[in-house]
Design an enzyme around this catalytic site. Structure first.
Site, PDB file in Angstrom:
ATOM      1  CE  LYS A 270      -3.904  -2.358   2.165  1.00 46.55           C
ATOM      2  NZ  LYS A 270      -3.302  -3.610   2.660  1.00 46.55           N
TER       3      LYS A 270
HETATM    4  P1  5BU Z   1      -8.531 -11.831   5.936  1.00 46.22           P
HETATM    5  O1  5BU Z   1      -7.915 -12.661   7.000  1.00 46.22           O
HETATM    6  O2  5BU Z   1      -9.146 -12.654   4.799  1.00 46.22           O
HETATM    7  O3  5BU Z   1      -9.480 -10.809   6.475  1.00 46.22           O
HETATM    8  O4  5BU Z   1      -7.267 -11.052   5.312  1.00 46.22           O
HETATM    9  C1  5BU Z   1      -7.430 -10.018   4.402  1.00 46.22           C
HETATM   10  C2  5BU Z   1      -6.111  -9.543   3.847  1.00 46.22           C
HETATM   11  O5  5BU Z   1      -6.372  -8.613   2.786  1.00 46.22           O
HETATM   12  C3  5BU Z   1      -5.196  -8.826   4.823  1.00 46.22           C
HETATM   13  O6  5BU Z   1      -3.858  -9.204   4.508  1.00 46.22           O
HETATM   14  C4  5BU Z   1      -5.374  -7.338   4.537  1.00 46.22           C
HETATM   15  O7  5BU Z   1      -4.178  -6.588   4.653  1.00 46.22           O
HETATM   16  C5  5BU Z   1      -5.797  -7.346   3.081  1.00 46.22           C
HETATM   17  N1  5BU Z   1      -6.753  -6.273   2.707  1.00 46.22           N
HETATM   18  C6  5BU Z   1      -8.025  -6.200   3.214  1.00 46.22           C
HETATM   19  O8  5BU Z   1      -8.441  -7.020   4.039  1.00 46.22           O
HETATM   20  N2  5BU Z   1      -8.874  -5.210   2.793  1.00 46.22           N
HETATM   21  C7  5BU Z   1      -8.494  -4.270   1.896  1.00 46.22           C
HETATM   22  O9  5BU Z   1      -9.293  -3.414   1.523  1.00 46.22           O
HETATM   23  C8  5BU Z   1      -7.157  -4.362   1.383  1.00 46.22           C
HETATM   24  C9  5BU Z   1      -6.320  -5.378   1.795  1.00 46.22           C
HETATM   25 BR1  5BU Z   1      -6.578  -3.145   0.156  1.00 46.22          BR
END
Ligand code: 5BU
Length: 267
Positions: A93
């Site tokens: 990011k």
């Molecule tokens: P989760 O465990 O499925 O919630 O992980 C989501 C990943 O995606 C996590 O590594 C965040 O940094 C990433 N992410 C997110 O959740 N939402 C966003 O809008 C963005 C990245 Br951009």
């Protein structure tokens, strides 16, 4: 199945080499899953590739959250990802001005040397994409930038007006691989796809087979719905790595995403 058959217009209209590479990997693996490998030790990260690598098309990292990071261990991890036919995506990011973003691609982590994809906000203006692309060129590599057009977290400030500006600036930029869309809201995603057209990919975090609210404001939508709404890759973290049976879960996400791509193709 050949990539052009599965991906249809997305394949024929997208010109970025890395985008086609992704579409081919997804076809070989029959999976549109990018694992958010949010683990904080090298052993756990390596274990994830062993357990679920066959069911993924890409691996998303946060290199700065690893406690025992060393250049050697990271390099071996990236080699392992490559041997498992996975793109490596650093979700850094970036948000600074172009020249600093270029330098931030180097430094201790030297992201330009191993990442195939990185995320960036467009808040500082479009030169950030040129800065990041220059970072890859500095080491003779190619990569793609995913611009944050939407986010999955509740209360985020990326409103529809901002999203429209990011899409307008990003969709014709040759260094842009695609956009991050919100996987938890299929209706928002459909609007994003309409604005983007077929020439760029959309990748979506906020996806889980258990739809609903996650930790600390995260929101989740269904993988099939996300792909039918226009997502080209579902980014799944805890849905896989926190499961008691990660490989079984990864397989389920791969099947849901791949079946949805084939279903979308019929429409
Ligand atoms: P989760 O465990 O499925 O919630 O992980 C989501 C990943 O995606 C996590 O590594 C965040 O940094 C990433 N992410 C997110 O959740 N939402 C966003 O809008 C963005 C990245 Br951009």
């Amino acid at each position: 199945m050949q990539a052009n058959e599965s991906w249809g217009r997305r394949w024929s209209e997208d010109s970025l080499a890395m985008a086609r590479t992704y579409m081919e990997v997804a076809c070989r693996k029959q999976s549109l899953v990018c694992l958010a490998a949010d683990r904080s030790t090298m052993a756990e990260l390596n274990q994830l590739i062993d357990e679920v690598g066959p069911y993924l098309a890409a691996l998303k990292t946060h290199v700065d959250l690893v406690d025992d990071w060393t250049p050697e261990a990271w390099s071996a991890f990236c080699d392992k990802a490559s041997a498992a036919d996975l793109l490596v995506f650093e979700d850094r990011k970036f948000a600074d001005i172009g020249g600093i973003s270029r330098k931030q691609m180097s430094g201790i982590y030297d992201i330009r040397s191993w990442a195939d994809l990185v995320t960036a906000h467009l808040i500082s203006g479009p030169d950030i994409v040129d800065g990041l692309q220059a970072g890859w060129s500095d080491v003779g590599r190619e990569g793609g930038v995913l611009l944050l057009a939407q986010m999955s977290s509740r209360g985020n400030l990326l409103d529809p007006e901002y999203t429209a500006k990011v899409v307008a600036l990003g969709k014709s930029h040759p260094g842009v691989f695609g956009f991050i869309g919100n996987g938890s809201r299929p209706d928002d995603l459909k609007l994003l796809r309409q604005a983007v057209g077929d020439g760029k990919l959309i990748w979506t975090p906020g996806v889980n087979l258990a739809v609903g609210d996650g930790e600390m404001g995260q929101r989740y939508g269904d993988p099939r719905e996300a792909v039918l709404a226009g997502s080209d890759c579902i980014i799944v973290g805890s849905g896989i790595h926190k499961s008691s049976n990660p490989s079984q879960q990864a397989k389920a996400y791969a099947k849901a995403s791949w079946d949805a791509l084939l279903e979308r193709k019929q429409k």
